[in-house]
Design an enzyme around this catalytic site. Sequence first.
Site, PDB file in Angstrom:
ATOM      1  N   GLY A   7      42.509   6.165  42.683  1.00 36.41           N
ATOM      2  CA  GLY A   7      43.543   6.209  41.654  1.00 36.41           C
ATOM      3  C   GLY A   7      43.030   5.475  40.428  1.00 36.41           C
ATOM      4  O   GLY A   7      43.629   4.493  39.982  1.00 36.41           O
ATOM      5  N   SER A  10      44.681   3.928  34.513  1.00 41.62           N
ATOM      6  CA  SER A  10      44.476   2.751  33.674  1.00 41.62           C
ATOM      7  C   SER A  10      44.263   1.483  34.515  1.00 41.62           C
ATOM      8  O   SER A  10      43.213   0.828  34.435  1.00 41.62           O
ATOM      9  CB  SER A  10      45.644   2.592  32.707  1.00 41.62           C
ATOM     10  OG  SER A  10      46.869   2.678  33.396  1.00 41.62           O
ATOM     11  N   LYS A 177      59.259  -7.735  42.767  1.00 41.69           N
ATOM     12  CA  LYS A 177      58.635  -6.768  41.847  1.00 41.69           C
ATOM     13  C   LYS A 177      59.486  -5.510  41.756  1.00 41.69           C
ATOM     14  O   LYS A 177      59.656  -4.929  40.674  1.00 41.69           O
ATOM     15  CB  LYS A 177      57.221  -6.428  42.329  1.00 41.69           C
ATOM     16  CG  LYS A 177      56.560  -5.352  41.487  1.00 41.69           C
ATOM     17  CD  LYS A 177      55.066  -5.470  41.478  1.00 41.69           C
ATOM     18  CE  LYS A 177      54.458  -4.659  40.343  1.00 41.69           C
ATOM     19  NZ  LYS A 177      54.323  -3.246  40.649  1.00 41.69           N
ATOM     20  N   ASN A 181      60.938  -3.716  38.383  1.00 44.50           N
ATOM     21  CA  ASN A 181      60.715  -2.305  38.056  1.00 44.50           C
ATOM     22  C   ASN A 181      62.038  -1.533  38.013  1.00 44.50           C
ATOM     23  O   ASN A 181      62.219  -0.657  37.161  1.00 44.50           O
ATOM     24  CB  ASN A 181      59.748  -1.653  39.054  1.00 44.50           C
ATOM     25  CG  ASN A 181      58.307  -2.075  38.838  1.00 44.50           C
ATOM     26  OD1 ASN A 181      57.621  -2.486  39.769  1.00 44.50           O
ATOM     27  ND2 ASN A 181      57.826  -2.004  37.616  1.00 44.50           N
ATOM     28  N   ASN A 195      59.590  -2.115  26.370  1.00 50.31           N
ATOM     29  CA  ASN A 195      60.237  -3.071  27.275  1.00 50.31           C
ATOM     30  C   ASN A 195      61.047  -4.122  26.515  1.00 50.31           C
ATOM     31  O   ASN A 195      62.111  -4.562  26.971  1.00 50.31           O
ATOM     32  CB  ASN A 195      59.190  -3.772  28.143  1.00 50.31           C
ATOM     33  CG  ASN A 195      58.483  -2.816  29.081  1.00 50.31           C
ATOM     34  OD1 ASN A 195      58.868  -1.650  29.181  1.00 50.31           O
ATOM     35  ND2 ASN A 195      57.461  -3.290  29.772  1.00 50.31           N
ATOM     36  N   SER A 246      56.785   1.278  29.317  1.00 45.94           N
ATOM     37  CA  SER A 246      56.702   1.198  30.784  1.00 45.94           C
ATOM     38  C   SER A 246      56.030   2.442  31.340  1.00 45.94           C
ATOM     39  O   SER A 246      55.991   3.495  30.698  1.00 45.94           O
ATOM     40  CB  SER A 246      58.101   1.047  31.388  1.00 45.94           C
ATOM     41  OG  SER A 246      58.773   2.287  31.345  1.00 45.94           O
ATOM     42  N   SER A 247      55.530   2.317  32.565  1.00 47.39           N
ATOM     43  CA  SER A 247      54.837   3.453  33.193  1.00 47.39           C
ATOM     44  C   SER A 247      55.782   4.648  33.322  1.00 47.39           C
ATOM     45  O   SER A 247      55.361   5.797  33.164  1.00 47.39           O
ATOM     46  CB  SER A 247      54.291   3.045  34.558  1.00 47.39           C
ATOM     47  OG  SER A 247      55.310   2.480  35.349  1.00 47.39           O
TER      48      SER A 247
HETATM   49  O1  PAF Z   1      55.628  -0.033  35.610  1.00 45.00           O
HETATM   50  C1  PAF Z   1      55.458  -0.752  34.607  1.00 45.00           C
HETATM   51  O2  PAF Z   1      55.427  -0.332  33.459  1.00 45.00           O
HETATM   52  C2  PAF Z   1      55.190  -2.249  34.847  1.00 45.00           C
HETATM   53  O3  PAF Z   1      55.230  -2.478  36.240  1.00 45.00           O
HETATM   54  C3  PAF Z   1      56.146  -3.190  34.119  1.00 45.00           C
HETATM   55  C4  PAF Z   1      56.058  -4.568  34.758  1.00 45.00           C
HETATM   56  C5  PAF Z   1      57.566  -2.718  34.122  1.00 45.00           C
HETATM   57  C6  PAF Z   1      55.679  -3.442  32.693  1.00 45.00           C
HETATM   58  O4  PAF Z   1      55.737  -2.331  31.856  1.00 45.00           O
END
Ligand code: PAF
Length: 292
Positions: A7, A10, A177, A181, A195, A246-247
Site C-alpha cells: 500500500g 502517501s 484513533k 477519525n 480539518n 482529511s483522507s
Molecule cells: O484520515 C486522516 O485524514 C487522518 O487520520 C487525520 C488524523 C484525520 C488527519 O487528517
Amino acid sequence: MDIAVVGAGSLGSLLGGLLAREHDVTLVGRDPHMRRVAAEGLRVAGVEQFRVTPAARTDVPDSADLAVVAVKSHDTAAVADQLAGCELGACLSVQNGMGNEATLAAALDCPVLAGTCTYGARLDEPGTVAFTGRGEVVLGPPAGGRSETAERVGAAFGGAGVETTVAADMPRRLWAKLAVNAAINAATALARVENGALADGPGAALAADAARETARVAREQGVDLADERAVELTRQVVRDTAANRSSMLQDVEAGRATEIDAINGYVVAAADEPVPVNETLTRLVRTRERAD
Ligand code: PAF
C-alpha cells in the site's frame, strides 16, 4: 530486516522511505509511482529531504520478515488473501479504521500487530512523496499486552529513525484513533473543508458529538476511553492538522470509495445503544458514494 510495505500510497511511501535508510524495503503499490521508484528511486521532500532506492513492484513479494500494511481498509481482505501466499515473519497494520488486524490475522499464519501512525505525507507526483509532518508510530499486539514480535518490530522502526512507541494498550489506542477519525473524516468530507474548520462553531460541536458517541461504544466493548479524552484528542488533532484535507475528503473529491465502513460505520455496527451522529454521518457518506 526485509520489509514489504503493502500500500505504497502517501503514508506507505513515506514509511517505506524512512525504513529504507536502514532496512531492505520493497514498496508494493500502483503504477506509475512504482515504475518511477523502480527506475529512479524514491525522493522524500519536505520535513526531511533524501533519496532512497527501495525495490518497487505492483504485487506482493514471495517472502518478507515483516509486511507493513498501509492500504485503504476496504482493500484489506484482498491484501490478506495475497499475503497468505507469502512467507512472512510478522505483519503490522498502520491503517485507518477498525477490524483490519482481525481480517489479516484470519488469513495469515504469522503474528499480526496493530499500529497507529501520525506522520503526515502527500504523494505529489510519481516517485516523490512529500513529508508534511513528523509524527509517531505506536504499535503492539492488537489485544493488548506485550510480545517479542512487537519489541523486535519497534526496535527495527526506531533503528531507522522512525519515532516509535511499543504499547501494551493497543485496544484503547485504536479506539481513541477511531474516535478522532469518526469525528473528523466524514464531517470534513461532507462539508468539503480542511480539518481546521472543525476547531470551533458547528463543526466543533459535530466532531465532539461523534467522538463522545465513539468513546461510549468503546466502553461498551470494555475499553476504558472517557468521553472528554476522546473530545480532547480530537481537538488536538484538529489543531495539529488544521491545514490538512482529511483522507476521506480526498477520497470523496477523487470519486473513490471511502473508509466509512471501517470508521463511522464500524461505530454504528459495534454499538449496543443508538449512535445517531455516527449513523447520520455514515448514511450521508454512503449516499455520496452511491452518487459517484
Ligand atoms: O484520515 C486522516 O485524514 C487522518 O487520520 C487525520 C488524523 C484525520 C488527519 O487528517
